[in-house]
Write a protein that holds these residues in place. Structure first.
Motif, PDB file in Angstrom:
ATOM      1  N   UNK A  47       0.836  -1.198   0.000  1.00  0.00           N
ATOM      2  CA  UNK A  47       0.000   0.000   0.000  1.00  0.00           C
ATOM      3  C   UNK A  47       0.872   1.250   0.000  1.00  0.00           C
ATOM      4  N   UNK A  48       1.892   1.226   0.829  1.00  0.00           N
ATOM      5  CA  UNK A  48       2.771   2.381   0.931  1.00  0.00           C
ATOM      6  C   UNK A  48       3.503   2.625  -0.392  1.00  0.00           C
ATOM      7  N   UNK A  49       3.978   1.532  -0.992  1.00  0.00           N
ATOM      8  CA  UNK A  49       4.732   1.667  -2.244  1.00  0.00           C
ATOM      9  C   UNK A  49       3.845   2.079  -3.415  1.00  0.00           C
ATOM     10  N   UNK A  50       2.555   1.737  -3.351  1.00  0.00           N
ATOM     11  CA  UNK A  50       1.635   2.146  -4.419  1.00  0.00           C
ATOM     12  C   UNK A  50       1.382   3.646  -4.348  1.00  0.00           C
ATOM     13  N   UNK A  51       1.403   4.169  -3.134  1.00  0.00           N
ATOM     14  CA  UNK A  51       1.044   5.555  -2.892  1.00  0.00           C
ATOM     15  C   UNK A  51       2.019   6.523  -3.555  1.00  0.00           C
TER      16      UNK A  51
END
Lengths: 270, 120
Positions: A47-51
């Motif tokens: 999720x963090x890396x998609x952001x």
């Protein structure tokens, strides 16, 4: 071999077998816990890396949309605006997943303070005013002016209220009514019950539990009218339970829903 | 002298997007991707506005402010940018000397307004 030995050996064997089974079950539980923790970490990282790249996409699209690199014709501007709002919607969904992951893991801590719950409710009402106005809904706070402060994590209670009020707006048709009310219970009236109600489509009794489960929407078909991560109420439940509170729903199909959650009032201090 | 913005951000994608934005808005732009790099660039020429990402590969972005304060090279103003704006991280940013904390992604109109406001 004596008589007593012969009698004792069968139960002993049984006990051994049971112990072995218990050990095996414990190993399975430990393994599942470890895998679950790994999955949680994975979800959080992804999720963090998609952001990050998404944030870059949105910024670039905004630069174009706002004509900072030259004028766009109206059709081009509409198209680029679509990139911005689609990206923003994705960010919101990713944030919801991140919040869920955090709320479900042990790493979350509460920062409790005394605060005025009616002030917080009014703030969340204001934040949702535009959304409600679009559907010609009214959001009303029924009472609460004489309440003592609650002792809870303000950010997290705000999130719970936001999710409940957001849902009420989402599932109530045009011209409907959403309200927030308070009551007190417990031996010393030291527990506050917050109600978020609406006169929307309602929830069937069979689905009272289902709606609080993660990724659950009563209508999960691809053609369902209301999209989302299906995490809003699971997050609300986790955040309320972190406060040792409870959350539940009372509803009637076609008439509306009333969501309730409890928070501590005037707690004993150390 | 043009107003100089230092972007401290570990993602080259995000830093590039900001570079395009601030260049188009008429600022002079420099970018750093680590704490060490950020300190060096802030000391190489006076910075008017530092945009600070908190999670950097070699440490917390607020470390940069700590070192620059000690060495007397603080930017005129610093805005922190984080992925999650909870009250605890907000407080630590303000205590470290940031003028404000913005939640990423900041809408560009809002970002430009904030920069102008804090440099006024």
């Amino acid at each position: 071999m004596s008589m007593s030995d012969r009698v004792g050996s069968a139960p002993k064997k049984r006990l051994k077998t049971l112990e072995a089974k218990a050990e095996e079950a414990q190993r399975t539980i430990d393994e599942l816990r470890a895998r679950d923790a790994l999955k949680t970490q994975f979800l959080s990282n992804v999720s963090h890396d998609l952001r990050t790249p998404l944030a870059a996409i949105i910024t670039h699209a905004e630069i174009l949309r706002d004509g900072m690199l030259g004028d766009l014709n109206p059709k081009q501007r509409d198209s680029v605006s679509g990139i911005v709002s689609g990206g923003q919607q994705l960010i919101d969904m990713i944030d919801e997943i991140l919040t869920y992951v955090r709320s479900a893991s042990d790493q979350v801590t509460l920062t409790r303070t005394d605060f005025d719950i009616t002030e917080l409710v009014d703030q969340v009402r204001m934040l949702n005013q535009a959304l409600a106005a679009k559907k010609h809904l009214t959001i009303e706070r029924l009472n609460g002016d004489d309440l003592p402060p609650v002792y809870a994590d303000r950010d997290k209670v705000k999130h719970v209220l936001g999710n409940l009020i957001g849902n009420a707006i989402k599932f109530t048709s045009d011209g409907g009514h959403v309200w927030i009310g308070f009551s007190r219970r417990g031996r010393d009236r030291d527990e506050l019950v917050v109600e978020v109600g609406d006169n929307g489509r309602g929830i069937a009794r069979d689905h009272y539990e289902l709606v609080f489960r993660e990724f659950a929407q009563v209508d999960a078909s691809p053609s369902r009218p209301h999209h989302g991560t299906g995490l809003g109420l699971a997050i609300a439940r986790n955040l309320v339970e972190l406060h040792s509170g409870t959350i539940w729903v009372e509803s009637e199909l076609g008439k509306g829903s009333r969501f309730f959650f409890t928070l501590p009032l005037n707690p004993p201090r150390d | 002298m043009p107003t100089r913005i230092l972007i401290v951000e570990d993602s080259p994608l995000v830093a590039d997007a900001f570079r395009v934005l601030f260049t188009a808005a008429g600022y002079e732009v420099d970018a750093a991707t680590t704490v060490a790099d950020g300190i060096e660039r802030a000391m190489s020429a006076p910075v008017d506005m530092m945009l600070l990402d908190l999670s950097l590969p070699d440490g917390n972005g607020l470390e940069i402010l700590k070192v620059l304060r000690k060495r007397g090279f603080l930017p005129r103003s610093t805005l922190a940018m984080t992925g999650h704006n909870d009250s605890a991280s907000r407080r630590s940013c303000l205590e470290a000397g940031c003028a404000d904390v913005l939640l990423k992604p900041v809408p560009i109109a809002e970002l430009l307004r904030q920069i102008e406001r804090h440099l006024a």
